[in-house]
Write an enzyme that holds these catalytic residues in place. Structure first.
Site, PDB file in Angstrom:
ATOM      1  N   ASN A 152      32.341   8.980  32.200  1.00  0.00           N
ATOM      2  CA  ASN A 152      33.551   9.251  32.980  1.00  0.00           C
ATOM      3  C   ASN A 152      33.832  10.742  33.205  1.00  0.00           C
ATOM      4  OD1 ASN A 152      34.104   9.541  30.289  1.00  0.00           O
ATOM      5  ND2 ASN A 152      36.117   8.585  30.385  1.00  0.00           N
ATOM      6  N   GLU A 249      34.362   9.880  19.237  1.00  0.00           N
ATOM      7  CA  GLU A 249      35.444   9.808  20.237  1.00  0.00           C
ATOM      8  C   GLU A 249      35.259   8.494  20.982  1.00  0.00           C
ATOM      9  OE1 GLU A 249      37.927  11.720  20.723  1.00  0.00           O
ATOM     10  OE2 GLU A 249      37.391  13.489  19.556  1.00  0.00           O
ATOM     11  N   CYS A 283      39.477   7.081  28.436  1.00  0.00           N
ATOM     12  CA  CYS A 283      39.573   6.448  27.114  1.00  0.00           C
ATOM     13  C   CYS A 283      40.998   6.359  26.598  1.00  0.00           C
ATOM     14  CB  CYS A 283      38.729   7.237  26.131  1.00  0.00           C
ATOM     15  SG  CYS A 283      39.114   8.994  26.177  1.00  0.00           S
ATOM     16  N   GLU A 461      38.261  16.860  18.768  1.00  0.00           N
ATOM     17  CA  GLU A 461      37.789  17.836  19.726  1.00  0.00           C
ATOM     18  C   GLU A 461      38.997  18.684  20.117  1.00  0.00           C
ATOM     19  OE1 GLU A 461      35.608  15.362  22.633  1.00  0.00           O
ATOM     20  OE2 GLU A 461      33.834  15.859  21.461  1.00  0.00           O
TER      21      GLU A 461
END
Ligand code: NDP
Length: 487
Positions: A152, A249, A283, A461
């Site tokens: 994505n 993630e 997400c 992150e």
């Protein structure tokens, strides 16, 4: 619309091809056209990339932090300067609208490099006085870090991983999703132009097997995956077998709670951003929108009115606000969920179909879709759809909303819209999520840590927190007194 790269991989500072690897096509899903043909990495390519990274890492770790910072900063500047071309390539690769890629992809990657370049020069340990003796700590790089990306946000994912990794003195071998292989090769070129040593940032292509081979390679010190929960389980287990570091993630089914004292336009705007941006392929999307019962009718009315205005179309047209899904397979999956929603009794309040005519007949388009009367048990309220499908649920009390919002194995993100400042913080504190937005949604500035809890993963992150996941602490004890040995 060809976008054939010089070669499939970028290893040790140069493009590399190995036609013995399984061929695969990159398809622009708005038209179905093949825009490039590549080959998956063979074991020889993987090994070459890992060895080049291991060699470059030693040189890089020995480079003064301020010099490392300059390379990252220059890479950021080159990305900003080339934003138009990089955004066009990203729009071809992902079929996301150019309107989005111009502001949310390469630029987001550049911001990460820019911000972590400042961090690179400020890594320090602490001194620990111990009476006569003392100790000090140093933050050391891990070595070669493997990055594995979803389709994505290919450029953003690569840079969000590379920026803290490189700032800490590591090297990286990155594998993009096979669906979006093109843009990260350009990032590898840019690192070279910025003065990085050959081999510091490598890109190897391929499917899951290539990711699996990288994860268990003897030279791999850490794996950072952006992907689904099932893939995360496999990669984490494989990394654990070699005691490798990991950042996961993963996916989500995030709740957004809208109280009846919320600013309705803001809440509707947040719900649309959190469900329809990137055609819903994000997400952290707030795919379960819990609206307090008294507000439901007005909220749904405005939501539908504003959703009708979304301009679907050619991703390369600057006016387009929503493009197709990344692939035909992803569209089939999303349409399957829409059918399940209808079958299980949710009310299809808007969309749900496939637009037709012109480009719409060629691409993997799905209308922005709103289901109301959704209940917690329905499949569409439990599983990650990864498409433009919003589920509206209603609640009566704050306690009930929080309990139902938390009743999911995922824990990536959450949102609360309310005019009551006390309640906003109380609810944000009670929601089980790695990031919670108050009167906002899906904002991910590089300064703030991002990542999940529960099955949505671990590690962070962005923000200074990311540095902890790309470095390890060493303690050095300095003896100043005679050795007190009983022997
Ligand atoms: P997948 O989990 O299918 O794939 C992610 C990456 O892992 C791909 O590059 C894939 O290769 C690779 N891979 C697959 N199997 C293995 C394996 N056994 N070992 C190593 N690597 C492997 O995710 P998608 O690409 O479909 O992306 C969508 C998912 O990503 C969603 O669940 C979404 O929520 C999540 N995501 C999470 C984000 C976050 O920051 N938390 C951000 C963006 C997405 P290939 O596909 O090429 O075969």
């Amino acid at each position: 619309m060809r976008a054939q790269p010089t070669a499939s991989h970028f290893v040790d500072g140069a493009y590399l091809e190995d036609e013995a690897g399984t061929p695969f096509d990159s398809i622009h899903s708005a038209t179905g056209e093949v825009i490039a043909r590549l080959h998956a990495a063979t074991p020889a390519v993987i090994d070459k990339a890992m060895k080049a990274a291991a060699r470059a890492q030693k040189e890089w770790a020995a480079t003064p932090p301020a010099a490392r910072a300059r390379v990252l900063r220059k890479a950021a500047d080159l990305i900003y300067a080339n934003n138009q071309a990089l955004s066009e390539l990203e729009a071809l690769d992902t079929a996301k609208p150019i309107q989005e890629t111009l502001v949310a992809d390469a630029t987001s990657g550049a911001e990460a490099l820019e911000w972590f370049s400042a961090q690179a020069a400020s890594i320090a340990g602490e001194a620990v006085p111990l009476g006569t003796d003392f100790a000090y700590t140093v933050r050391e790089p891990l070595g070669v870090c493997v990055g594995i990306g979803a389709w994505n946000y290919p450029t953003q994912i690569a840079c969000w991983k590379a920026a803290p990794a490189l700032a800490c003195g590591n090297a990286m071998v990155f594998k993009p999703s096979e669906l979006t292989p093109l843009s990260t090769l350009k990032i590898a070129e840019i690192f070279m132009e910025a003065g990085a040593p050959a081999g510091l940032f490598n890109v190897v292509q391929g499917m899951g097997e290539v990711g699996a081979a990288l994860t268990t390679h003897p030279l791999t010190a850490k794996v950072s995956l952006t992907g689904s929960v099932p893939t995360g389980g496999k990669v984490y287990a494989a990394a654990a077998s070699g005691m490798r570091h990991a950042t996961m993630e993963l996916g989500g089914k995030s709740p957004m709670i809208v109280f009846d004292d919320a600013d309705i336009e803001d809440a509707v705007g947040g719900a649309m951003l959190g469900n329809f941006y990137s055609a819903g392929q994000i997400c952290s999307n707030g795919t379960r929108v819990f609206v307090q019962a008294g507000l439901e009718e007005r909220f749904l009315e405005r939501l539908i009115e504003r959703t009708k205005e979304i301009r679907l179309g050619d991703p390369m047209d600057p006016e387009t606000q929503m493009g197709p899904l990344v692939s035909e397979a992803q569209r089939e999956k999303v349409l399957g969920y829409i059918e399940t929603g209808k079958r299980e009794g949710a009310t299809l309040a808007h969309g749900g179909g496939v637009p037709s005519g012109g480009l719409f007949d060629k691409g993997a388009f799905v209308e922005p879709t709103i289901f109301s009367d959704v209940t917690d048990e329905m499949t569409i309220a439990r599983e990650e759809i990864f498409g433009p499908v919003l589920s509206l649920l209603t609640f009566e009390t704050e306690e009930e909303a929080v309990e139902r919002a938390n009743a999911t194995p995922f824990g990536l993100a959450a949102g609360v819209f309310t005019g009551d400042i006390t309640r906003a913080h109380r609810v944000a504190g009670a929601l089980e999520a790695g990031i919670c937005w108050i009167n906002a949604y899906n904002l991910t500035p590089v300064e703030a840590p991002f990542g999940g809890v529960k099955q949505s993963g671990f590690g962070r992150e962005n923000g200074r927190a990311a540095m902890e996941f790309y470095s390890q602490l060493k303690t050095i004890h300095v003896g100043l007194a005679p050795v007190d040995s009983p022997y």
